[in-house]
Design a protein around this motif. Structure first.
Motif, PDB file in Angstrom:
ATOM      1  N   ALA A   1      42.234 -66.196  39.381  1.00  0.00           N
ATOM      2  CA  ALA A   1      41.275 -65.933  40.457  1.00  0.00           C
ATOM      3  C   ALA A   1      40.391 -64.741  40.112  1.00  0.00           C
ATOM      4  O   ALA A   1      39.169 -64.769  40.330  1.00  0.00           O
ATOM      5  N   LEU A   2      40.991 -63.694  39.545  1.00  0.00           N
ATOM      6  CA  LEU A   2      40.205 -62.513  39.186  1.00  0.00           C
ATOM      7  C   LEU A   2      39.255 -62.805  38.030  1.00  0.00           C
ATOM      8  O   LEU A   2      38.106 -62.346  38.028  1.00  0.00           O
ATOM      9  N   ASP A   3      39.713 -63.589  37.057  1.00  0.00           N
ATOM     10  CA  ASP A   3      38.826 -63.984  35.957  1.00  0.00           C
ATOM     11  C   ASP A   3      37.609 -64.745  36.480  1.00  0.00           C
ATOM     12  O   ASP A   3      36.470 -64.497  36.052  1.00  0.00           O
ATOM     13  N   LEU A   4      37.849 -65.687  37.408  1.00  0.00           N
ATOM     14  CA  LEU A   4      36.740 -66.468  37.966  1.00  0.00           C
ATOM     15  C   LEU A   4      35.789 -65.584  38.758  1.00  0.00           C
ATOM     16  O   LEU A   4      34.558 -65.709  38.646  1.00  0.00           O
ATOM     17  N   TYR A   5      36.355 -64.701  39.569  1.00  0.00           N
ATOM     18  CA  TYR A   5      35.515 -63.835  40.381  1.00  0.00           C
ATOM     19  C   TYR A   5      34.705 -62.889  39.500  1.00  0.00           C
ATOM     20  O   TYR A   5      33.519 -62.645  39.758  1.00  0.00           O
ATOM     21  N   THR A   6      35.318 -62.381  38.439  1.00  0.00           N
ATOM     22  CA  THR A   6      34.612 -61.494  37.516  1.00  0.00           C
ATOM     23  C   THR A   6      33.505 -62.245  36.785  1.00  0.00           C
ATOM     24  O   THR A   6      32.389 -61.727  36.594  1.00  0.00           O
ATOM     25  N   LYS A   7      33.782 -63.485  36.376  1.00  0.00           N
ATOM     26  CA  LYS A   7      32.803 -64.286  35.630  1.00  0.00           C
ATOM     27  C   LYS A   7      31.597 -64.652  36.487  1.00  0.00           C
ATOM     28  O   LYS A   7      30.450 -64.542  36.049  1.00  0.00           O
ATOM     29  N   HIS A   8      31.861 -65.109  37.710  1.00  0.00           N
ATOM     30  CA  HIS A   8      30.785 -65.638  38.548  1.00  0.00           C
ATOM     31  C   HIS A   8      30.250 -64.621  39.552  1.00  0.00           C
ATOM     32  O   HIS A   8      29.184 -64.856  40.142  1.00  0.00           O
ATOM     33  N   ASP A   9      31.000 -63.568  39.776  1.00  0.00           N
ATOM     34  CA  ASP A   9      30.615 -62.530  40.749  1.00  0.00           C
ATOM     35  C   ASP A   9      30.385 -63.127  42.134  1.00  0.00           C
ATOM     36  O   ASP A   9      29.558 -62.643  42.896  1.00  0.00           O
ATOM     37  N   ARG A  10      31.123 -64.210  42.432  1.00  0.00           N
ATOM     38  CA  ARG A  10      31.039 -64.853  43.735  1.00  0.00           C
ATOM     39  C   ARG A  10      32.385 -65.473  44.066  1.00  0.00           C
ATOM     40  O   ARG A  10      33.154 -65.850  43.169  1.00  0.00           O
ATOM     41  N   ALA A  11      32.667 -65.588  45.331  1.00  0.00           N
ATOM     42  CA  ALA A  11      33.876 -66.277  45.773  1.00  0.00           C
ATOM     43  C   ALA A  11      33.488 -67.628  46.363  1.00  0.00           C
ATOM     44  O   ALA A  11      32.361 -67.824  46.844  1.00  0.00           O
ATOM     45  N   VAL A  12      34.407 -68.562  46.314  1.00  0.00           N
ATOM     46  CA  VAL A  12      34.182 -69.899  46.868  1.00  0.00           C
ATOM     47  C   VAL A  12      33.880 -69.798  48.361  1.00  0.00           C
ATOM     48  O   VAL A  12      34.598 -69.121  49.106  1.00  0.00           O
ATOM     49  N   ASN A  13      32.800 -70.466  48.799  1.00  0.00           N
ATOM     50  CA  ASN A  13      32.457 -70.445  50.230  1.00  0.00           C
ATOM     51  C   ASN A  13      32.380 -71.843  50.848  1.00  0.00           C
ATOM     52  O   ASN A  13      32.020 -71.993  52.019  1.00  0.00           O
TER      53      ASN A  13
END
Length: 417
Positions: free
Chosen positions: A81-93
């Motif tokens: 989850a942290l890797d994804l958030y760091t990569k995309h700089d966004r959370a799933v909405n």
């Protein structure tokens, strides 16, 4: 790097496994009428809250969020989850979810959506995340199991949309005149005419031995043949493989009639055209009738074929669909009804129709994609080349937890001093 350091500390120093076990019990086994059961559930819930408080004390300001992460995500899920958030700089909405063989998987979950998956979807709903159920099934089927699983209050809340028949229609309760959008009504009448003719002739012209082994699914627009046998069984595979050839042949004859095209072998031309799909071609094997020179086929005939498609799902279904009305078009309409102007979606699916949604999202940098490990090769190639969110059959919850974790991590950024 601070969040990585904090996660390392969280999972190194805290008994997160026990915390997750308590959280799962409280979530999935609510108190019953029995006073003894109620008392036991209350004791476990009290123990859970105490353990969360211990975790929270170790992380000033952000402790409550870290406690939630520890209670809901494994170590690997948290770092993903942290890797994804760091990569995309966004959370799933927003969630965009296929159902069959994605949320539920025959042979692993008795073809029912697991309780932990349903519970997590309710958690997303309570957190204000809209849910788009995106499936090839009929609206009535989807409404039935969606209401049964999530409850009528959630389905009717105005934040749940159902894209059905692979994008032919969108149903979003609570949105007045936009509650139901029939996207197929905007198609070219010539294409509608082909669908009407195929639907009218598909059973009446079927060979007798084949006609008794299939039934027509009650769609509003798509023409879908289903086997009169258990989905995935050897018999169902045999029937659907025969159905691919029959449906292609019928489409060829119908298109020739509708376009008034003089063509000696319209059925073979249609087989050649749709046989360019490797999965369909494999069904035809060494059938020489599919070796038609498409360059010699009249343009009017090919123009129609280029706007339609044959969907093949081994041992499950074969269907005629419109390329102008796919799941991606349905999802776009659903997001419009839900008023999600800047989506960052988690798209979960296993088939070619789901791939179109994944590609639509990727082209717009509007989300991430996930698939079960038995998904089609093209889907797996897409998912692995992006964020590699491949999960075991029947375990969609693992990816949903990762998406949920990305939202908790985004909340950490918002709460830092």
């Amino acid at each position: 790097m601070e969040q990585y350091d904090q996660l390392y500390r969280l999972y190194e120093d805290m008994d997160t496994a026990t915390l997750r076990a308590y959280q799962e019990f409280v979530d999935l086994f609510p108190p019953l009428d029995s006073p003894i059961t109620l008392e036991q559930w209350g004791e476990i819930k009290e123990e859970l809250e105490g353990r969360k408080a211990v975790v929270a004390e170790q992380f000033p300001v952000t402790g409550e969020t870290y406690a939630e992460i520890a209670a809901r995500l494994t170590r690997d899920e948290a770092f993903t989850a942290l890797d994804l958030y760091t990569k995309h700089d966004r959370a799933v909405n927003v969630l965009v979810l296929d159902v069959d063989e994605t949320l539920r998987s025959a042979g692993y979950t008795d073809n029912e959506i697991p309780r932990n998956t349903l519970h997590l979807l309710t958690e997303f709903h309570e957190a204000g995340v809209p849910i788009v159920v995106c499936t090839g099934q009929t609206l009535e089927n989807v409404k039935g199991f969606t209401i049964q699983g999530l409850g009528n209050d959630i389905v009717s809340s105005g934040s749940v949309s159902i894209v059905y028949e692979s994008g032919n229609g969108v149903f979003t309760p609570g949105h007045g005149p936009d509650t139901k959008r029939l996207l197929y009504e905007d198609l070219d009448p010539a294409i509608v005419g082909v669908f009407d003719a195929v639907r009218r002739r598909v059973l009446s012209e079927a060979p007798e031995g084949f006609a008794h082994r299939v039934h027509l699914q009650g769609n509003e627009f798509n023409v879908t043949l289903k086997p009169n046998a258990e989905i995935g069984s050897e018999t169902a595979v045999e029937v659907i493989d025969e159905g691919v050839g029959y449906l292609c042949d019928l489409i060829g004859r119908v298109v020739a009639d509708e376009t008034e095209t003089a063509l000696d072998r319209p059925a073979a031309a249609a087989r050649s055209y749709f046989g360019r799909d490797p999965e369909i071609r494999a069904v035809f094997e060494d059938d020489e009738t599919v070796d038609v020179d498409l360059d010699a086929v009249p343009e009017a005939f090919l123009d129609v074929l280029e706007r339609i498609d044959v969907g093949y799902y081994e041992g499950d279904a074969v269907e005629l669909v419109s390329l102008e009305l796919d799941k991606a078009a349905g999802v776009e309409a659903a997001l419009d009804v839900l008023d999600i102007a800047d989506p960052f979606a988690l798209v979960m699916g296993d088939s070619k129709s789901d791939l179109r949604v994944m590609e639509w999202v990727a082209e717009r940098d509007a989300g991430i994609a996930a698939a079960p490990d038995h998904a089609s090769s093209d889907v797996l190639a897409h998912v692995r080349s992006h964020d590699d969110l491949v999960f075991e059959a029947g375990d969609a919850t693992s990816v949903l937890r990762v998406a949920y974790g990305s939202r908790l991590l985004a909340a950490l950024d918002d709460r830092r001093p």
